[in-house]
Scaffold this active site. Structure first.
Site, PDB file in Angstrom:
ATOM      1  N   SER A 139      31.088  69.017  -6.565  1.00 14.50           N
ATOM      2  CA  SER A 139      31.341  67.734  -7.516  1.00 14.50           C
ATOM      3  C   SER A 139      32.053  68.148  -8.864  1.00 14.50           C
ATOM      4  CB  SER A 139      30.937  66.387  -6.797  1.00 14.50           C
ATOM      5  OG  SER A 139      31.236  65.459  -8.131  1.00 14.50           O
ATOM      6  N   TYR A 152      22.281  62.990  -8.678  1.00 11.97           N
ATOM      7  CA  TYR A 152      23.626  63.095  -7.627  1.00 11.97           C
ATOM      8  C   TYR A 152      23.938  64.476  -8.973  1.00 11.97           C
ATOM      9  CZ  TYR A 152      28.493  63.021  -6.022  1.00 11.97           C
ATOM     10  OH  TYR A 152      29.412  63.775  -5.370  1.00 11.97           O
TER      11      TYR A 152
HETATM   12  N1  LIG Z   1      34.426  60.377  -3.482  1.00 12.15           N
HETATM   13  C1  LIG Z   1      34.140  61.139  -4.407  1.00 12.15           C
HETATM   14  O1  LIG Z   1      34.728  60.416  -5.878  1.00 12.15           O
HETATM   15  C2  LIG Z   1      33.886  62.225  -4.719  1.00 12.15           C
HETATM   16  C3  LIG Z   1      33.827  62.990  -5.566  1.00 12.15           C
HETATM   17  C4  LIG Z   1      33.623  64.425  -5.594  1.00 12.15           C
HETATM   18  C5  LIG Z   1      32.644  64.729  -4.267  1.00 12.15           C
HETATM   19  N2  LIG Z   1      32.579  64.136  -3.431  1.00 12.15           N
HETATM   20  C6  LIG Z   1      31.616  64.471  -2.751  1.00 12.15           C
HETATM   21  O2  LIG Z   1      32.621  65.217  -1.120  1.00 12.15           O
HETATM   22  C7  LIG Z   1      31.345  64.638   0.143  1.00 12.15           C
HETATM   23  C8  LIG Z   1      32.242  63.382   1.073  1.00 12.15           C
HETATM   24  O3  LIG Z   1      31.965  62.443   0.520  1.00 12.15           O
HETATM   25  P1  LIG Z   1      32.899  61.175   0.657  1.00 12.15           P
HETATM   26  O4  LIG Z   1      34.346  61.166  -0.627  1.00 12.15           O
HETATM   27  O5  LIG Z   1      34.096  61.640   1.607  1.00 12.15           O
HETATM   28  O6  LIG Z   1      31.990  60.173   0.959  1.00 12.15           O
HETATM   29  P2  LIG Z   1      31.717  59.434   2.351  1.00 12.15           P
HETATM   30  O7  LIG Z   1      30.737  57.982   1.530  1.00 12.15           O
HETATM   31  O8  LIG Z   1      33.125  58.921   2.315  1.00 12.15           O
HETATM   32  O9  LIG Z   1      31.686  59.843   3.194  1.00 12.15           O
HETATM   33  C9  LIG Z   1      29.790  60.794   3.329  1.00 12.15           C
HETATM   34  C10 LIG Z   1      29.580  60.626   4.669  1.00 12.15           C
HETATM   35  O10 LIG Z   1      28.136  61.213   5.035  1.00 12.15           O
HETATM   36  C11 LIG Z   1      27.654  61.054   5.806  1.00 12.15           C
HETATM   37  N3  LIG Z   1      25.952  60.777   5.381  1.00 12.15           N
HETATM   38  C12 LIG Z   1      25.303  60.352   4.204  1.00 12.15           C
HETATM   39  N4  LIG Z   1      24.670  61.189   5.120  1.00 12.15           N
HETATM   40  C13 LIG Z   1      24.204  61.787   5.854  1.00 12.15           C
HETATM   41  C14 LIG Z   1      23.118  62.191   6.339  1.00 12.15           C
HETATM   42  N5  LIG Z   1      21.814  62.100   6.181  1.00 12.15           N
HETATM   43  N6  LIG Z   1      23.360  62.748   7.919  1.00 12.15           N
HETATM   44  C15 LIG Z   1      24.523  62.563   7.799  1.00 12.15           C
HETATM   45  N7  LIG Z   1      25.970  62.693   7.664  1.00 12.15           N
HETATM   46  C16 LIG Z   1      25.599  61.498   6.375  1.00 12.15           C
HETATM   47  C17 LIG Z   1      27.878  59.345   5.602  1.00 12.15           C
HETATM   48  O11 LIG Z   1      27.483  58.622   6.764  1.00 12.15           O
HETATM   49  C18 LIG Z   1      29.573  59.967   5.613  1.00 12.15           C
HETATM   50  O12 LIG Z   1      30.771  58.905   6.637  1.00 12.15           O
HETATM   51  C19 LIG Z   1      30.252  64.075  -0.509  1.00 12.15           C
HETATM   52  O13 LIG Z   1      29.616  65.217  -0.730  1.00 12.15           O
HETATM   53  C20 LIG Z   1      30.558  63.924  -2.067  1.00 12.15           C
HETATM   54  O14 LIG Z   1      29.827  64.104  -2.326  1.00 12.15           O
HETATM   55  C21 LIG Z   1      33.247  62.931  -3.231  1.00 12.15           C
END
Ligand SMILES: NC(=O)c1ccc[n+]([C@@H]2O[C@H](COP(=O)([O-])OP(=O)(O)OC[C@H]3O[C@@H](n4cnc5c(N)ncnc54)[C@H](O)[C@@H]3O)[C@@H](O)[C@H]2O)c1
Length: 253
Positions: A139, A152
């Site tokens: 991120s 985080y």
């Molecule tokens: N949304 C944002 O603004 C953003 C920005 C930068 C980075 N990210 C990163 O991108 C990645 C995806 O995030 P997203 O935005 O799609 O969010 P999201 O919440 O839609 O997806 C995350 C997924 O991870 C799954 N998950 C959580 N804990 C888990 C576990 N212990 N085992 C298996 N699965 C698990 C959740 O069920 C969910 O489906 C994450 O690592 C997040 O930190 C997101």
């Protein structure tokens, strides 16, 4: 020629926003995809929506080594090999200053975002084909600091360490390892953080955050998926050990 013809991918967090849209793009480019997530109902729905024989799921908690072994084995059983690993599952934790941050939540964020990413690489690498590609979801929080999300921030910086260590260890097998660093993405994870930053005023919190981004908006999940596709495909064949920022200019200020 499609970019991922005959390739097999594992996507963790595969039922989430970025994971599912990346799966769709990978499928369009000819890959077969194993979705991994904690949430089995969401996985079933994602597989229904994506459709076809080329996508399957394995329910797993990425922070538990027996679950990780299970999703790796399920992929090899279903598709015969692993070429690409999008190490993407993650949680945001809560919004609190370090002095008030609950210790059990810190442990949980580290377990999923750090140990989960490390275990994934540990168990995928032995089964991955030479020449494969691993992409880790970090991120902008893995590059910069910001207040009230210390677990985080810590976890996403650690993902860079895991990525760099793995890039060097995997290079003799021509396996590449990189990380992606999005600024806020317009999806549920940000809705949860906005509510934490400004309870009851999430929309205002979003506007304020957007004003800090030179391009003036959040990223769309599709834009992250396109970067992941580039890193997964041979278009990026000489890129390894890098932190790929995708942030509308946020981090240059
Ligand atoms: N949304 C944002 O603004 C953003 C920005 C930068 C980075 N990210 C990163 O991108 C990645 C995806 O995030 P997203 O935005 O799609 O969010 P999201 O919440 O839609 O997806 C995350 C997924 O991870 C799954 N998950 C959580 N804990 C888990 C576990 N212990 N085992 C298996 N699965 C698990 C959740 O069920 C969910 O489906 C994450 O690592 C997040 O930190 C997101």
């Amino acid at each position: 020629m499609k970019k991922l013809e005959n390739k097999v991918a594992i996507i963790t967090g595969g039922a989430g926003s970025i994971g599912q849209i990346t799966a769709q793009l990978f499928l369009e480019e000819g890959a077969r995809v194993m979705l991994v997530d904690l949430n089995e109902d969401a996985l079933q729905q994602a597989v229904r929506e994506l459709g076809g024989e080329n996508v399957k799921y394995s329910a797993a908690d990425v922070s538990k080594s027996e679950d990780v072994r299970r999703y790796v084995d399920a992929t090899v059983k279903a598709f015969g090999k692993i070429d690409m690993f999008f190490n993407n599952a993650g949680i945001e934790g809560v919004v609190k200053p370090i002095t008030e941050y609950p210790e059990d939540m810190f442990d949980k964020v580290i377990a999923v975002n750090v140990k989960g990413a490390w275990l994934g690489i540990k168990h995928v690498l032995p089964q991955m084909n030479n020449g494969g590609s691993i992409i880790n979801s970090s991120s902008i929080a893995g590059i910069n600091g910001s207040p009230n999300v210390s677990a985080y921030i810590t976890s996403k910086h650690a993902v860079v360490g895991i990525m760099r260590a793995a890039a060097v260890e995997a290079a003799p097998r021509k396996i590449r390892v990189n990380s992606v660093h999005p600024s806020p993405v317009d999806n549920q994870m940000m809705r949860s953080l906005e509510e934490g930053f400004a309870p009851g005023q999430a929309e205002a919190a979003k506007k304020e955050l957007e004003n800090t981004i030179p391009l003036g908006r959040y990223a769309e999940p599709e834009e992250i998926a396109q970067l992941v596709l580039f890193l997964a495909s041979d278009d990026s064949r000489f890129i390894t050990g890098t932190t790929q920022v995708i942030d509308g200019g946020l981090s240059v200020q």
